[in-house]
Design an enzyme around this catalytic site. Structure first.
Site, PDB file in Angstrom:
ATOM      1  N   LYS A   1     -10.996  -4.383  -3.250  1.00 48.92           N
ATOM      2  CA  LYS A   1     -11.680  -3.120  -3.555  1.00 48.92           C
ATOM      3  C   LYS A   1     -10.784  -2.174  -4.354  1.00 48.92           C
ATOM      4  O   LYS A   1     -11.274  -1.249  -4.982  1.00 48.92           O
ATOM      5  CB  LYS A   1     -12.232  -2.456  -2.291  1.00 48.92           C
TER       6      LYS A   1
ATOM      7  N   LYS B   1       0.831  -1.213   0.000  1.00 50.60           N
ATOM      8  CA  LYS B   1       0.000   0.000   0.000  1.00 50.60           C
ATOM      9  C   LYS B   1       0.862   1.259   0.000  1.00 50.60           C
ATOM     10  O   LYS B   1       0.575   2.211  -0.709  1.00 50.60           O
ATOM     11  CB  LYS B   1      -0.937   0.031   1.217  1.00 50.60           C
TER      12      LYS B   1
ATOM     13  N   LYS C   1      -5.844 -11.187  -6.185  1.00 48.28           N
ATOM     14  CA  LYS C   1      -7.046 -11.409  -5.364  1.00 48.28           C
ATOM     15  C   LYS C   1      -8.128 -10.380  -5.711  1.00 48.28           C
ATOM     16  O   LYS C   1      -7.815  -9.257  -6.145  1.00 48.28           O
ATOM     17  CB  LYS C   1      -6.690 -11.345  -3.875  1.00 48.28           C
TER      18      LYS C   1
HETATM   19  P1  TYM Z   1     -10.564  -6.468   5.084  1.00 47.02           P
HETATM   20  O1  TYM Z   1     -11.619  -5.506   5.498  1.00 47.02           O
HETATM   21  O2  TYM Z   1      -9.626  -6.063   3.983  1.00 47.02           O
HETATM   22  O3  TYM Z   1     -11.231  -7.844   4.640  1.00 47.02           O
HETATM   23  C1  TYM Z   1     -12.172  -8.525   5.448  1.00 47.02           C
HETATM   24  C2  TYM Z   1     -11.942 -10.027   5.326  1.00 47.02           C
HETATM   25  O4  TYM Z   1     -12.096 -10.456   3.966  1.00 47.02           O
HETATM   26  C3  TYM Z   1     -10.978 -11.250   3.591  1.00 47.02           C
HETATM   27  N1  TYM Z   1     -10.741 -11.090   2.146  1.00 47.02           N
HETATM   28  C4  TYM Z   1     -10.641 -12.102   1.272  1.00 47.02           C
HETATM   29  N2  TYM Z   1     -10.721 -13.438   1.435  1.00 47.02           N
HETATM   30  C5  TYM Z   1     -10.597 -14.211   0.331  1.00 47.02           C
HETATM   31  N3  TYM Z   1     -10.400 -13.696  -0.920  1.00 47.02           N
HETATM   32  C6  TYM Z   1     -10.319 -12.367  -1.131  1.00 47.02           C
HETATM   33  N4  TYM Z   1     -10.152 -11.875  -2.337  1.00 47.02           N
HETATM   34  C7  TYM Z   1     -10.435 -11.503  -0.005  1.00 47.02           C
HETATM   35  N5  TYM Z   1     -10.403 -10.153   0.162  1.00 47.02           N
HETATM   36  C8  TYM Z   1     -10.590  -9.924   1.479  1.00 47.02           C
HETATM   37  C9  TYM Z   1      -9.831 -10.711   4.414  1.00 47.02           C
HETATM   38  O5  TYM Z   1      -8.784 -11.653   4.508  1.00 47.02           O
HETATM   39  C10 TYM Z   1     -10.511 -10.437   5.724  1.00 47.02           C
HETATM   40  O6  TYM Z   1     -10.559 -11.602   6.515  1.00 47.02           O
HETATM   41  N6  TYM Z   1      -7.029  -6.109   8.591  1.00 47.02           N
HETATM   42  C11 TYM Z   1      -8.329  -6.658   8.305  1.00 47.02           C
HETATM   43  C12 TYM Z   1      -9.408  -6.255   9.297  1.00 47.02           C
HETATM   44  C13 TYM Z   1      -9.081  -6.504  10.730  1.00 47.02           C
HETATM   45  C14 TYM Z   1      -9.088  -7.753  11.399  1.00 47.02           C
HETATM   46  C15 TYM Z   1      -8.783  -7.469  12.757  1.00 47.02           C
HETATM   47  C16 TYM Z   1      -9.301  -9.055  10.975  1.00 47.02           C
HETATM   48  C17 TYM Z   1      -8.799  -5.546  11.668  1.00 47.02           C
HETATM   49  N7  TYM Z   1      -8.608  -6.128  12.889  1.00 47.02           N
HETATM   50  C18 TYM Z   1      -8.696  -8.495  13.707  1.00 47.02           C
HETATM   51  C19 TYM Z   1      -9.213 -10.068  11.936  1.00 47.02           C
HETATM   52  C20 TYM Z   1      -8.904  -9.793  13.277  1.00 47.02           C
HETATM   53  C21 TYM Z   1      -8.767  -6.192   6.943  1.00 47.02           C
HETATM   54  O7  TYM Z   1      -8.358  -5.174   6.461  1.00 47.02           O
HETATM   55  O8  TYM Z   1      -9.730  -6.960   6.365  1.00 47.02           O
END
Ligand code: TYM
Length: 338
Positions: A203, A117, A200
């Site tokens: 967004k 990023k 992957k």
């Molecule tokens: P975020 O908001 O980017 O995504 C939410 C969840 O979706 C999963 N994900 C995917 N899984 C499979 N294929 C894809 N293409 C794909 N895109 C997204 C992500 O792996 C995620 O599980 N840092 C985290 C949010 C977070 C969090 C936490 C998660 C903050 N604190 C504590 C677990 C525990 C995030 O940005 O997810």
């Protein structure tokens, strides 16, 4: 720790775009819904993490409610799990400071999501918050003493960091934290972009055609499936190396319909890619339509939504405050009162 409790699970999702995408749902939220039956589950919308990238306040408010509504529409039940907003539980940021102080600068610098990023944005536009983002995530997890963290593959490194810091804290100050395990389902760990199945679904995709937004018009999503990039040849076979496009569609199909990939391969033997795409486009549209309606119903009643989130926060805080007090004590902070 009490032994007779159900294993605890914690996860979070960002409210950075109005709609979740199919990768979020299949990679994470679908598992959250299943795990509320078997685990003591805590799920949150990570609005604090969202502002590591500039957000317009009104939009953030709307997106945060929309994220919570989508979690409910996806089947999370406030009677069976705790749903809340990260900013409602200040203990996360308090623990995060301690984590920042025990994490190495080099260790944090190796986080690939940060590297990707920040490389895209350039260092002047990269906030310090984006750098410390993983340490807030570490705190999110440790403060609930989570045993498991259901996420997609892209979060694995952050969970590894969480494990390392939990162990470091425990050995330096005495045991305060459960060392969590990632819960990443192999089949859906990484859902790929429909236009470029080497990356992957995300967004920040280069074209909106590659990403299925759950709140889009079902017709729009159906069209995107129909125009998904497929591979050379015509045989419908799961082969991630030779046929990444078809394999991705098979994964989506299999998960949404609870049908094994082997069964789908048999069902589509001798049929072309077109048949698979037409059927899958209908499956996605049939799934997304009711999802969209349920989400709208929750959004139509913001008072109920907000009060449900307030209740969730209250429950989350009671757990978080206990862990924080224990961590503060181990570190050597004097109690504020006796
Ligand atoms: P975020 O908001 O980017 O995504 C939410 C969840 O979706 C999963 N994900 C995917 N899984 C499979 N294929 C894809 N293409 C794909 N895109 C997204 C992500 O792996 C995620 O599980 N840092 C985290 C949010 C977070 C969090 C936490 C998660 C903050 N604190 C504590 C677990 C525990 C995030 O940005 O997810």
């Amino acid at each position: 720790m009490v032994n007779d409790r159900r294993p605890r699970v914690l996860s979070g999702i960002q409210p950075t775009s109005g709609s979740f995408h199919l990768g979020n749902y299949l990679g994470a939220v679908r598992q959250w819904s299943a795990m509320q039956e078997t685990h003591d589950a805590f799920y949150m919308v990570v609005d604090l993490h969202a502002i590591t990238i500039q957000q317009e306040p009104e939009q953030l408010r709307a997106n945060t409610r929309q994220a919570a509504a989508q979690l409910l529409a996806a089947g999370l039940d406030p009677e069976r799990c705790t749903i809340f907003l990260q900013s409602h539980v200040p203990e996360h940021t308090q623990l995060s400071w301690i984590m920042e102080c025990i994490a190495g600068f080099g260790e944090a610098s190796r986080m690939t999501q940060f590297k990707d990023k920040s490389a895209k944005q350039g260092s002047d536009r990269t906030s310090v918050g984006l750098f410390t983002y993983p340490l807030l995530m570490v705190s999110d997890i440790l403060i609930y003493q989570a045993d498991q963290v259901p996420v997609g593959e892209d979060q694995r490194q952050h969970i590894e960091l969480t494990r390392n810091l939990a162990e470091r804290f425990n050995s330096r100050y005495g045991k305060a934290f459960t060392v969590p395990e990632p819960y990443i389902l192999k089949e859906t760990a990484k859902i790929y972009d429909l236009q470029d199945p080497s990356v992957k679904m995300s967004k920040s995709a280069s074209t909106p055609k590659g990403i299925i937004n759950l709140l889009d018009e079902p017709k729009v999503s159906a069209k995107k499936i129909k125009s998904a990039v497929t591979d050379t040849g015509s045989e419908i076979r799961f082969d991630e190396q030779e046929k990444p496009g078809i394999s991705n569609l098979l994964t989506i199909y299999s998960t949404l319909t609870d049908t094994s990939i082997a069964e789908l391969e048999t069902r589509y033997e001798g049929k072309g890619y077109g048949a698979l795409k037409t059927d899958l486009s209908e499956i996605v549209a049939d799934w997304a339509g009711p999802f969209r309606e349920r989400t709208q119903e929750y959004l139509d009643d913001p008072e109920t939504l907000d009060s449900l989130l307030a209740k969730g926060a209250e429950k989350a805080r009671s757990v978080a405050a206990e862990t924080l007090a224990q961590a503060y004590d181990k570190v050597g902070f004097l109690p504020a009162k006796h």
